[in-house]
Design a protein around this motif. Structure first.
Motif, PDB file in Angstrom:
ATOM      1  N   VAL A  91      27.242  20.978 -24.703  1.00  0.00           N
ATOM      2  CA  VAL A  91      27.272  21.963 -25.359  1.00  0.00           C
ATOM      3  C   VAL A  91      26.214  23.128 -24.603  1.00  0.00           C
ATOM      4  O   VAL A  91      25.205  22.928 -24.933  1.00  0.00           O
ATOM      5  CB  VAL A  91      27.176  22.492 -26.992  1.00  0.00           C
ATOM      6  CG1 VAL A  91      27.561  24.356 -26.846  1.00  0.00           C
ATOM      7  CG2 VAL A  91      28.405  21.480 -27.488  1.00  0.00           C
ATOM      8  N   ILE A  92      26.806  23.768 -23.125  1.00  0.00           N
ATOM      9  CA  ILE A  92      25.694  24.433 -22.656  1.00  0.00           C
ATOM     10  C   ILE A  92      25.500  26.130 -23.108  1.00  0.00           C
ATOM     11  O   ILE A  92      26.407  26.785 -23.780  1.00  0.00           O
ATOM     12  CB  ILE A  92      25.928  24.616 -21.416  1.00  0.00           C
ATOM     13  CG1 ILE A  92      27.511  24.780 -21.432  1.00  0.00           C
ATOM     14  CG2 ILE A  92      25.601  23.313 -20.899  1.00  0.00           C
ATOM     15  CD1 ILE A  92      27.375  25.096 -19.495  1.00  0.00           C
ATOM     16  N   ARG A  93      24.336  26.868 -22.940  1.00  0.00           N
ATOM     17  CA  ARG A  93      24.633  28.077 -23.155  1.00  0.00           C
ATOM     18  C   ARG A  93      25.331  28.603 -22.139  1.00  0.00           C
ATOM     19  O   ARG A  93      25.362  28.110 -20.339  1.00  0.00           O
ATOM     20  CB  ARG A  93      22.771  28.975 -22.602  1.00  0.00           C
ATOM     21  CG  ARG A  93      22.231  28.308 -24.092  1.00  0.00           C
ATOM     22  CD  ARG A  93      20.736  28.513 -23.646  1.00  0.00           C
ATOM     23  NE  ARG A  93      19.519  28.512 -25.054  1.00  0.00           N
ATOM     24  CZ  ARG A  93      19.545  26.575 -25.199  1.00  0.00           C
ATOM     25  NH1 ARG A  93      19.825  26.146 -24.227  1.00  0.00           N
ATOM     26  NH2 ARG A  93      18.733  26.768 -26.303  1.00  0.00           N
ATOM     27  N   SER A  94      26.036  30.008 -22.234  1.00  0.00           N
ATOM     28  CA  SER A  94      27.018  30.202 -21.031  1.00  0.00           C
ATOM     29  C   SER A  94      26.395  31.120 -19.475  1.00  0.00           C
ATOM     30  O   SER A  94      27.613  30.804 -18.670  1.00  0.00           O
ATOM     31  CB  SER A  94      27.256  31.286 -21.937  1.00  0.00           C
ATOM     32  OG  SER A  94      28.994  31.037 -22.802  1.00  0.00           O
ATOM     33  N   ALA A  95      25.483  31.342 -20.023  1.00  0.00           N
ATOM     34  CA  ALA A  95      24.910  31.758 -18.713  1.00  0.00           C
ATOM     35  C   ALA A  95      24.235  30.308 -17.685  1.00  0.00           C
ATOM     36  O   ALA A  95      24.834  31.112 -16.549  1.00  0.00           O
ATOM     37  CB  ALA A  95      23.304  32.140 -18.976  1.00  0.00           C
ATOM     38  N   ALA A  96      24.020  29.048 -18.199  1.00  0.00           N
ATOM     39  CA  ALA A  96      23.809  28.223 -17.350  1.00  0.00           C
ATOM     40  C   ALA A  96      25.400  27.820 -16.149  1.00  0.00           C
ATOM     41  O   ALA A  96      25.651  27.556 -14.929  1.00  0.00           O
ATOM     42  CB  ALA A  96      24.018  26.632 -18.028  1.00  0.00           C
ATOM     43  N   HIS A  97      26.395  28.309 -16.942  1.00  0.00           N
ATOM     44  CA  HIS A  97      27.508  28.002 -15.742  1.00  0.00           C
ATOM     45  C   HIS A  97      27.759  29.346 -14.470  1.00  0.00           C
ATOM     46  O   HIS A  97      27.922  30.305 -14.520  1.00  0.00           O
ATOM     47  CB  HIS A  97      28.744  28.008 -16.214  1.00  0.00           C
ATOM     48  CG  HIS A  97      29.664  27.975 -15.986  1.00  0.00           C
ATOM     49  ND1 HIS A  97      30.478  26.960 -15.014  1.00  0.00           N
ATOM     50  CD2 HIS A  97      31.103  28.343 -15.180  1.00  0.00           C
ATOM     51  CE1 HIS A  97      31.309  26.728 -14.240  1.00  0.00           C
ATOM     52  NE2 HIS A  97      31.762  27.503 -14.245  1.00  0.00           N
ATOM     53  N   ARG A  98      27.171  28.584 -13.174  1.00  0.00           N
ATOM     54  CA  ARG A  98      26.594  29.781 -12.423  1.00  0.00           C
ATOM     55  C   ARG A  98      27.714  29.457 -11.205  1.00  0.00           C
ATOM     56  O   ARG A  98      28.043  30.583 -10.614  1.00  0.00           O
ATOM     57  CB  ARG A  98      25.084  29.475 -12.133  1.00  0.00           C
ATOM     58  CG  ARG A  98      24.524  29.857 -12.857  1.00  0.00           C
ATOM     59  CD  ARG A  98      23.562  28.987 -12.678  1.00  0.00           C
ATOM     60  NE  ARG A  98      21.880  29.318 -13.677  1.00  0.00           N
ATOM     61  CZ  ARG A  98      21.313  28.800 -14.183  1.00  0.00           C
ATOM     62  NH1 ARG A  98      22.011  27.602 -14.409  1.00  0.00           N
ATOM     63  NH2 ARG A  98      20.504  28.530 -15.372  1.00  0.00           N
ATOM     64  N   ALA A  99      28.455  28.679 -10.840  1.00  0.00           N
ATOM     65  CA  ALA A  99      29.753  28.529 -10.014  1.00  0.00           C
ATOM     66  C   ALA A  99      30.594  27.602 -10.169  1.00  0.00           C
ATOM     67  O   ALA A  99      29.780  26.202 -11.035  1.00  0.00           O
ATOM     68  CB  ALA A  99      29.034  28.226  -8.817  1.00  0.00           C
ATOM     69  N   LEU A 100      30.655  27.673  -9.769  1.00  0.00           N
ATOM     70  CA  LEU A 100      32.181  26.762  -9.480  1.00  0.00           C
ATOM     71  C   LEU A 100      32.032  25.252  -9.472  1.00  0.00           C
ATOM     72  O   LEU A 100      32.607  23.928  -9.684  1.00  0.00           O
ATOM     73  CB  LEU A 100      34.144  26.958  -9.411  1.00  0.00           C
ATOM     74  CG  LEU A 100      34.169  28.209  -9.834  1.00  0.00           C
ATOM     75  CD1 LEU A 100      35.277  28.253  -9.807  1.00  0.00           C
ATOM     76  CD2 LEU A 100      34.939  27.219 -11.461  1.00  0.00           C
ATOM     77  N   ASP A 101      31.032  25.404  -8.121  1.00  0.00           N
ATOM     78  CA  ASP A 101      30.637  24.132  -7.414  1.00  0.00           C
ATOM     79  C   ASP A 101      29.330  23.703  -7.597  1.00  0.00           C
ATOM     80  O   ASP A 101      28.482  22.367  -7.327  1.00  0.00           O
ATOM     81  CB  ASP A 101      30.404  24.736  -5.633  1.00  0.00           C
ATOM     82  CG  ASP A 101      29.304  25.463  -5.479  1.00  0.00           C
ATOM     83  OD1 ASP A 101      29.388  26.005  -6.428  1.00  0.00           O
ATOM     84  OD2 ASP A 101      29.383  25.812  -4.101  1.00  0.00           O
ATOM     85  N   GLN A 102      28.699  23.679  -8.897  1.00  0.00           N
ATOM     86  CA  GLN A 102      27.800  23.446  -9.550  1.00  0.00           C
ATOM     87  C   GLN A 102      28.048  21.858 -10.167  1.00  0.00           C
ATOM     88  O   GLN A 102      29.054  21.783 -10.272  1.00  0.00           O
ATOM     89  CB  GLN A 102      27.735  24.596 -11.453  1.00  0.00           C
ATOM     90  CG  GLN A 102      26.499  24.251 -11.719  1.00  0.00           C
ATOM     91  CD  GLN A 102      25.882  25.067 -13.318  1.00  0.00           C
ATOM     92  OE1 GLN A 102      27.228  26.243 -12.758  1.00  0.00           O
ATOM     93  NE2 GLN A 102      24.797  24.841 -13.554  1.00  0.00           N
ATOM     94  N   THR A 103      27.214  21.078  -9.847  1.00  0.00           N
ATOM     95  CA  THR A 103      26.942  20.355 -10.585  1.00  0.00           C
ATOM     96  C   THR A 103      26.249  18.921 -11.542  1.00  0.00           C
ATOM     97  O   THR A 103      25.890  18.078 -11.671  1.00  0.00           O
ATOM     98  CB  THR A 103      26.730  19.138  -8.814  1.00  0.00           C
ATOM     99  OG1 THR A 103      25.870  19.067  -8.628  1.00  0.00           O
ATOM    100  CG2 THR A 103      27.937  19.156  -7.895  1.00  0.00           C
ATOM    101  N   ALA A 104      25.477  20.067 -11.673  1.00  0.00           N
ATOM    102  CA  ALA A 104      24.956  19.388 -12.543  1.00  0.00           C
ATOM    103  C   ALA A 104      23.836  20.995 -13.525  1.00  0.00           C
ATOM    104  O   ALA A 104      24.210  21.602 -13.202  1.00  0.00           O
ATOM    105  CB  ALA A 104      23.253  18.506 -12.106  1.00  0.00           C
ATOM    106  N   TYR A 105      23.315  20.830 -15.014  1.00  0.00           N
ATOM    107  CA  TYR A 105      22.846  21.727 -15.560  1.00  0.00           C
ATOM    108  C   TYR A 105      21.138  20.724 -15.836  1.00  0.00           C
ATOM    109  O   TYR A 105      21.171  20.252 -15.885  1.00  0.00           O
ATOM    110  CB  TYR A 105      23.986  22.053 -16.959  1.00  0.00           C
ATOM    111  CG  TYR A 105      25.476  22.363 -16.884  1.00  0.00           C
ATOM    112  CD1 TYR A 105      25.424  23.486 -16.366  1.00  0.00           C
ATOM    113  CD2 TYR A 105      25.800  22.017 -16.933  1.00  0.00           C
ATOM    114  CE1 TYR A 105      27.004  23.855 -16.627  1.00  0.00           C
ATOM    115  CE2 TYR A 105      27.371  21.597 -17.648  1.00  0.00           C
ATOM    116  CZ  TYR A 105      27.583  22.607 -16.735  1.00  0.00           C
ATOM    117  OH  TYR A 105      29.012  22.931 -16.370  1.00  0.00           O
TER     118      TYR A 105
END
Length: 193
Positions: A91-105
């Motif tokens: 479960v991540i903070r919403s702001a952590a999702h930055r782009a559809l090609d993101q591969t890690a948090y």
């Protein structure tokens, strides 16, 4: 002249081990490859229990999480230069999702990490990964065990003074918690999937 196929370069790690950044640039790695202590870790195919529980949990987390948090399956988390495991669920903070090609948090963006223990990963899921998550400051960790086809969820909370997890509950038929947010999940629903 040999007819044997050439081995990929990643079969031979560099002397200092691989780094978290390397995972995005190594061609032809098997899906869900993790990096633990600078070594590549390959994941075996998962049993039906694993898949069914993650479906059940993802649905419950999606329905329960507040708007500023998001559940994500099978995304790696960068815990340090030589640590990039792939929890079964985060479960991540919403702001952590930055782009559809993101591969890690980043570890700082993760509120909860969940591992469903499999026969090939018992040692990692029960010992090494929780230790790494705690050291990285992830506040909540859940470990899920298959107990004769039913999930048993071990819930841990980070003690900031020791940077270690403390067990706060063991849940067999129902997972009902107020932290990291309110959730009430009937674990026996796995029987209906």
């Amino acid at each position: 002249m040999s007819d044997s196929p050439r081995l990929p370069d990643w079969v031979f790690p560099p002397p200092e081990g691989f780094t978290a950044a390397d995972l995005d640039h190594i061609p032809d790695l098997p899906a869900h490859t993790e990096l633990i202590d600078g070594s590549l870790v390959f994941v075996s195919p998962q049993a039906s229990f694993h898949t069914l529980f993650l479906f059940l949990l993802e649905r419950a987390l999606h329905d329960s999480a507040p708007p500023d948090l998001r559940p994500r399956r099978e995304m790696s988390v960068i815990l340090g230069p030589r640590q990039r495991p792939e929890p079964d669920m985060v479960v991540i903070r919403s702001a952590a999702h930055r782009a559809l090609d993101q591969t890690a948090y980043a570890a700082a963006d993760v509120v909860l990490a969940v591992e469903v223990v499999s026969p090939d990963s018992e040692e990692r899921d029960r010992k090494r990964k929780p230790q790494l998550y705690a050291e990285a400051g992830i506040p909540h960790f859940w470990r899920v065990e298959n107990n004769a086809g039913r999930p048993t969820v071990y819930v841990y909370e980070l003690d900031p003074a020791t940077k270690a997890y403390a067990l706060t509950g063991i849940h067999h038929d129902r997972l009902k918690l107020t932290l990291p947010f309110d959730i009430d999940l009937d674990l026996t629903e796995i029987d209906t999937l």
